[in-house]
Design a protein around this motif. Structure first.
Motif, short mmCIF file in Angstrom:
data_model
loop_
_atom_site.label_atom_id
_atom_site.label_comp_id
_atom_site.label_asym_id
_atom_site.label_seq_id
_atom_site.Cartn_x
_atom_site.Cartn_y
_atom_site.Cartn_z
N ALA A 11 0.83 -1.21 0.00
CA ALA A 11 0.00 0.00 0.00
C ALA A 11 0.87 1.26 0.00
N PHE A 12 1.96 1.23 0.75
CA PHE A 12 2.87 2.37 0.80
C PHE A 12 3.53 2.59 -0.57
N TYR A 13 3.93 1.50 -1.22
CA TYR A 13 4.50 1.61 -2.57
C TYR A 13 3.48 2.24 -3.52
N VAL A 14 2.24 1.77 -3.46
CA VAL A 14 1.19 2.30 -4.33
C VAL A 14 0.99 3.79 -4.06
N LEU A 15 0.93 4.17 -2.80
CA LEU A 15 0.74 5.57 -2.44
C LEU A 15 1.87 6.44 -2.99
N LEU A 16 3.11 6.03 -2.74
CA LEU A 16 4.25 6.82 -3.23
C LEU A 16 4.29 6.86 -4.75
N SER A 17 4.05 5.72 -5.37
CA SER A 17 4.10 5.65 -6.82
C SER A 17 2.99 6.50 -7.45
N SER A 18 1.84 6.56 -6.80
CA SER A 18 0.74 7.33 -7.36
C SER A 18 0.99 8.84 -7.29
N LEU A 19 1.99 9.25 -6.54
CA LEU A 19 2.33 10.67 -6.47
C LEU A 19 3.18 11.13 -7.66
N LEU A 20 3.70 10.17 -8.42
CA LEU A 20 4.48 10.53 -9.61
C LEU A 20 3.57 11.16 -10.66
N PRO A 21 4.10 12.07 -11.46
CA PRO A 21 3.29 12.64 -12.54
C PRO A 21 2.80 11.53 -13.49
N ASP A 22 1.63 11.73 -14.06
CA ASP A 22 1.01 10.73 -14.92
C ASP A 22 1.96 10.18 -15.98
N ARG A 23 2.68 11.05 -16.67
CA ARG A 23 3.51 10.61 -17.80
C ARG A 23 4.69 9.74 -17.37
N HIS A 24 5.08 9.80 -16.09
CA HIS A 24 6.21 9.00 -15.60
C HIS A 24 5.79 7.77 -14.81
N ARG A 25 4.54 7.74 -14.38
CA ARG A 25 4.09 6.69 -13.45
C ARG A 25 4.16 5.29 -14.06
N ARG A 26 3.63 5.11 -15.26
CA ARG A 26 3.63 3.77 -15.87
C ARG A 26 5.04 3.31 -16.23
N PRO A 27 5.86 4.13 -16.91
CA PRO A 27 7.23 3.67 -17.19
C PRO A 27 8.02 3.34 -15.93
N PHE A 28 7.86 4.14 -14.88
CA PHE A 28 8.55 3.86 -13.63
C PHE A 28 8.14 2.49 -13.09
N ASN A 29 6.85 2.21 -13.11
CA ASN A 29 6.37 0.93 -12.59
C ASN A 29 6.79 -0.24 -13.47
N ALA A 30 6.89 -0.04 -14.77
CA ALA A 30 7.38 -1.10 -15.65
C ALA A 30 8.84 -1.42 -15.31
N ILE A 31 9.62 -0.40 -15.04
CA ILE A 31 11.03 -0.61 -14.67
C ILE A 31 11.13 -1.30 -13.32
N MET A 32 10.29 -0.91 -12.38
CA MET A 32 10.32 -1.53 -11.04
C MET A 32 9.98 -3.01 -11.11
N VAL A 33 8.95 -3.36 -11.87
CA VAL A 33 8.57 -4.78 -11.94
C VAL A 33 9.61 -5.57 -12.73
N ALA A 34 10.28 -4.95 -13.68
CA ALA A 34 11.37 -5.65 -14.39
C ALA A 34 12.51 -5.94 -13.42
N GLY A 35 12.83 -4.97 -12.57
CA GLY A 35 13.87 -5.19 -11.56
C GLY A 35 13.47 -6.26 -10.57
N ALA A 36 12.21 -6.26 -10.17
CA ALA A 36 11.73 -7.29 -9.24
C ALA A 36 11.85 -8.67 -9.85
N GLY A 37 11.71 -8.75 -11.16
CA GLY A 37 11.82 -10.04 -11.84
C GLY A 37 13.22 -10.62 -11.80
N ALA A 38 14.20 -9.78 -11.60
CA ALA A 38 15.59 -10.24 -11.64
C ALA A 38 16.21 -10.43 -10.26
N VAL A 39 15.47 -10.22 -9.19
CA VAL A 39 16.08 -10.24 -7.86
C VAL A 39 16.62 -11.59 -7.44
#
Length: 153
Positions: A11-39
């Protein structure tokens, strides 16, 4: 705390991520989930399967650059991979035995938000004005203030 903590982290991740500007929010989250895939790559304990998972997860995260649905799918894929690691592999954090389980609980919280379109959390609360409405109103008032009438005289 094994179950509540991961939900709060998600929930905290969602809250912080939702504060990003619209145009950056989806690319940022795509990068985060890609990184999570490699942990798990450097010590997940599932050998060649780790590479296969990372290849598929990277493709799905790449598709997430254009689609919240793909980002949600990638988080659910990571959830499943966390469960596999909790049962058969090594934990995501070597010194925390239940860290993969915690990650498996946290990730669906993020996925649900992604399936809802990754909108700002404040926009989703009932009775609250949307953040985008607030941004437009601030821009409009700022623009109106710059058009002052000329001083008299």
């Amino acid at each position: 705390m094994t179950y509540i903590g991961p939900v709060l982290i998600g929930a905290f991740y969602v809250l912080l991520s939702s504060l990003l500007p619209d145009r950056h929010r989806r690319p940022f989250n795509a990068i985060m989930v890609a990184g999570a895939g490699a942990v798990y790559l450097s010590g997940g304990g599932l050998e060649g399967w780790e590479l296969g998972y990372v290849a598929v997860a990277t493709y799905v995260a790449y598709r997430g650059l254009e689609s919240w649905t793909f980002i949600g799918i990638a988080w659910l894929m990571h959830t499943a991979w966390d469960v596999v690691h909790h049962l058969k592999g090594n934990p995501i954090i070597p010194f925390a035995a239940h860290s993969s389980l915690g990650c498996a609980i946290c990730d669906p919280v993020i996925a649900i938000w992604c399936f809802a379109g990754g909108r700002p959390v404040l926009d989703m609360l009932p009775g609250r004005p949307s953040v985008s409405w607030l941004r437009r109103s601030v821009r409009t008032s700022a623009g109106a203030g710059s058009r002052r009438p000329p001083p008299p005289g």
